[in-house]
Design a protein around this motif. Structure first.
Motif, PDB file in Angstrom:
ATOM      1  N   ASP A  20       0.858  -1.178  -0.117  1.00  0.00           N
ATOM      2  CA  ASP A  20       0.148  -0.270   0.038  1.00  0.00           C
ATOM      3  C   ASP A  20       0.902   1.233   0.029  1.00  0.00           C
ATOM      4  OD1 ASP A  20      -2.640  -1.320   0.274  1.00  0.00           O
ATOM      5  OD2 ASP A  20      -1.652  -2.116   2.253  1.00  0.00           O
ATOM      6  N   LEU A  75      -5.304   4.831   0.360  1.00  0.00           N
ATOM      7  CA  LEU A  75      -4.822   5.084   1.526  1.00  0.00           C
ATOM      8  C   LEU A  75      -4.892   6.451   2.115  1.00  0.00           C
ATOM      9  CD1 LEU A  75      -3.428   2.773   3.126  1.00  0.00           C
ATOM     10  CD2 LEU A  75      -1.056   3.904   2.490  1.00  0.00           C
ATOM     11  N   LYS A 121      -7.299   2.467   5.031  1.00  0.00           N
ATOM     12  CA  LYS A 121      -7.532   2.313   3.582  1.00  0.00           C
ATOM     13  C   LYS A 121      -9.223   2.573   3.401  1.00  0.00           C
ATOM     14  CE  LYS A 121      -5.656  -1.500   1.526  1.00  0.00           C
ATOM     15  NZ  LYS A 121      -5.281  -2.813   1.318  1.00  0.00           N
TER      16      LYS A 121
END
Length: 528
Positions: free
Chosen positions: A256, A509, A527
Motif C-alpha cells: 500500500d 490510503l 484504507k
C-alpha cells in the motif's frame, strides 16, 4: 508464553507471510537492528518501532512542528530552566500479547525506568543489548539530567544541571520512547532481560506480533490504545531492499506504501492515477565525512584539498535528479539558524592537487570511500556518488577503493573508525539546530557513533554548549555562526545536499503524512 527460545531478531518465526484480511502493507527497505529506537539512530529501526509500538512523554505535531502532549498531558518548566515537571496521563494501557500480560496501566515508574536505563551506567538494564544509546550519548543528555524524581504515581520531575533550550525538543524525538518497567521486572525475574528489545511492549497504536529477518514484520492493532481506535487492524512491513521491486509491488497492489522511491521513479509514480506522491523539504543533510583520527585525514589542509577536488553541483545533478538542493552547511534553509552567506569550497582541482602535494600526499596515494548499502533521502545512491568522487580524485592523483557492507555491519565498522571517509548523512529528529550540530560533530558524538568524521574540537564543543544557555534566537545564532566558521576552516566533512522527502502510496490510503521530524507513523492510516 514466549514465541520461541531464541532472540527474535535471528528470524525464528513463521517462514510464510500470510497477508491480513484487513490492514496496511508497507514495503520497507531493510531490517531493524532491534525494536527499541533508544539503541540505534538508524531510520530503519525507528520506522519499525518508534511510532508503531511506543509513545513519548511529548510529541511533535507533524504538520506544525509544535510540541504537543502525549503520555504527559501537561508540563511546567521552572524559572531557572532546571526543573521540568510532567503531569502524566491516566488510564493508558500497555500492550497485551501472547508473551506478556500487563498488570497495571502506565505510570511514573515507566518514565523513570525508561530514562534511567539509558542515563545511568549502573542501571540493571543499561548494559542489556550492548549498553549503547547513541542518540542520547551524542547529545550528552546523561550529563545534563541530574535526577528523575517520582512525585507521585502520575507526576515526575526531571532535574537538569544547566539550562538547555533544546531539552523539550529532545524528549519529543523518536528515541525518547517509554518502555514498561513492569515488563522489565517480569523479564528480569525470568532471566530473559535481553528480550525487552526484541519482544517489545509499549503503549503505541500497534503491538508486535512477529518478525522474520529479511522477510517481514507483523503488527496488530492495540485494542486499548489511549488516543484513538483509528489504526488499521493489521500492519505488515514487507522487507524489500530493492527500490524497483518495491515500486513493482506498489503498482500491483502487493504494498500500500513504499519506503524511499528512487528519484528516477518519481515521474512514473506521478503519472499513475492509482498512486500518490507526496513531497516535502527535508530536515536532513547528506555529506562526505573524513576520518580525522587517521593520518593524513587528521590534516585540515588535506581535507580541504579533497573537498576542492569534487564538483558538488555535478554530484547533485547525477545522484538526486532535482530532488535536493545543494548544501553549503549542515543546516537546511528551513532551519531558523540557516546561514545563507556561508563560505563554501569551490571546485578547483588545480588548487586541490597543489594542497595535496604541499601536504606530502604524492601521486598514487590510495584511500577508501565507504558508501552506504541502503537508500536514504539524504543520499539515494551512495555507490554512484562514490564512483563519481573516485573519478574526480583520480584526476588529482588519488586512487580510491569503494567499500560497502550489509547495513548493520557497515554502521558497526564505522563506529570502530575503520574508514578513511564515508558518504552518509543525517535526518534531524527535531527542528532545533542543536540536533544537527551536536550529534554530527561534537566530541561526545564520536563514542556514540554519530560523529562519522571522528573530529573532536573543544572549541567547537564550547560554542555548541554556549548556544544552549540562551532561549533568544539571536544569541544562539551568534554561537552557531562561529561554529560554522570553524567547520569551514577545519573541513571535517563536506556538506553535499539537503534532500526532499517523498512518500509514495496507493490512492486508497488515507492519513499517511510525511513526518518531517523522524520516523513514519501508521497509527492514523486507513484504507478506503
Amino acid at each position: 508464553m514466549f514465541l520461541c527460545a531464541t532472540l527474535v531478531l535471528t528470524g525464528c518465526f513463521n517462514s510464510d507471510l500470510e497477508m491480513p484480511e484487513s490492514g496496511v502493507i508497507y514495503c520497507s527497505e531493510g531490517n531493524p537492528s532491534s525494536f527499541n529506537p533508544q539503541l540505534d539512530t538508524s531510520g530503519t529501526t525507528s520506522d519499525a518501532s518508534s511510532h508503531q509500538i511506543y509513545d513519548r512523554l511529548i510529541n511533535f505535531d507533524p504538520l506544525t512542528g509544535t510540541i504537543v502532549p502525549a503520555l504527559s498531558s501537561s508540563w511546567l518548566v521552572s524559572q531557572d530552566g532546571l526543573t521540568y515537571t510532567f503531569q502524566l496521563r491516566r488510564g493508558v494501557k500497555f500492550h497485551q500479547t501472547n508473551y506478556f500480560s500487563p498488570g497495571r496501566n502506565f505510570n511514573a515508574d515507566d518514565v523513570i525506568f525508561s530514562i534511567n536505563r539509558w542515563r545511568l551506567a549502573e542501571h540493571s538494564y543499561h548494559q542489556v543489548s550492548g549498553g549503547s544509546y547513541p542518540y542520547f550519548s551524542s547529545l550528552g543528555l546523561s550529563d545534563v539530567i541530574v535526577d528523575v524524581k517520582r512525585i507521585n504515581g502520575y507526576r515526575v520531575e526531571l532535574i537538569l544541571n544547566r539550562p538547555d533550550s533544546s531539552f523539550l525538543a529532545n524528549l519529543a524525538t523518536d528515541f525518547a520512547v517509554i518502555l514498561s518497567s513492569e515488563y522489565a521486572q517480569f523479564l528480569e525475574n525470568s532471566g530473559n532481560k535481553e528480550r525487552i528489545d526484541s519482544y517489545p511492549i509499549g503503549t503505541g497504536p500497534f503491538k508486535f506480533v512477529d518478525f522474520k529477518k529479511d522477510r517481514f514484520i507483523r503488527y496488530a492493532k492495540h485494542e486499548n490504545y489511549w488516543q484513538h481506535q483509528n489504526a488499521p487492524d493489521n500492519l505488515i512491513f514487507d522487507i524489500t531492499p530493492s527500490s524497483s521491486l518495491r515500486l513493482a509491488k506498489l503498482i500491483t497492489g502487493e504494498c500500500d506504501a513504499i519506503a524511499f522511491p528512487a528519484n528516477s521513479e518519481l515521474d512514473l509514480i506521478r503519472e499513475r492515477t492509482d498512486l500518490k506522491l507526496d513531497e516535502k523539504p527535508g530536515l536532513n543533510v547528506g555529506f562526505w565525512a573524513f576520518n580525522s583520527s587517521k593520518p593524513p585525514f587528521d590534516n585540515p589542509k588535506v581535507r580541504k584539498a579533497l573537498a576542492m577536488a569534487i564538483d558538488k553541483a555535478t554530484l547533485l545533478e547525477a545522484v538526486y535528479f532535482g530532488s535536493a538542493v545543494g548544501a553549503r552547511g549542515l543546516l537546511p534553509e528551513s532551519s531558523w539558524a540557516y546561514q545563507a552567506n556561508l563560505n563554501d569550497t569551490n571546485y578547483n582541482p588545480v588548487m586541490a592537487r597543489q594542497l595535496l602535494r604541499e601536504s606530502g600526499i604524492e601521486e598514487g596515494f590510495t584511500m577508501n570511500i565507504w558508501a552506504m548499502p541502503v537508500e536514504r533521502a539524504y543520499n539515494p545512491n551512495a555507490r554512484k556518488m562514490a564512483e563519481l568522487i573516485q573519478n574526480y580524485l583520480n584526476q588529482v592523483g588519488i586512487t580510491v577503493n569503494i567499500v560497502s557492507y550489509e547495513w548493520s555491519a557497515f554502521r558497526e565498522r564505522l563506529k570502530e573508525g575503520l574508514h578513511d571517509s564515508v558518504l552518509i548523512g543525517w535526518s534531524a529528529d527535531n527542528g532545533d539546530p542543536d540536533n544537527f550540530y551536536r550529534p554530527l560533530l561534537t566530541c561526545s558524538a564520536i563514542e556514540s557513533g554519530t560523529n562519522r568524521a571522528m573530529w573532536c574540537s573543544p572549541e567547537y564543543d564550547s560554542l555548541i554548549n554556549q548556544a544552549l544557555k540562551y532561549t533568544e534566537i539571536d544569541q544562539r545564532n551568534r554561537y552557531y555562526r562561529l561554529a560554522n566558521a570553524l567547520i569551514a576552516e577545519q573541513v571535517p566533512l563536506v556538506p553535499l545536499a539537503h534532500a526532499y522527502r517523498y512518500r509514495a502510496y496507493r490512492n486508497d490510503l488515507e492519513g499517511l503524512l510525511i513526518n518531517p521530524f523522524g520516523a513514519i507513523r501508521f497509527g492514523d492510516v486507513n484504507k478506503q
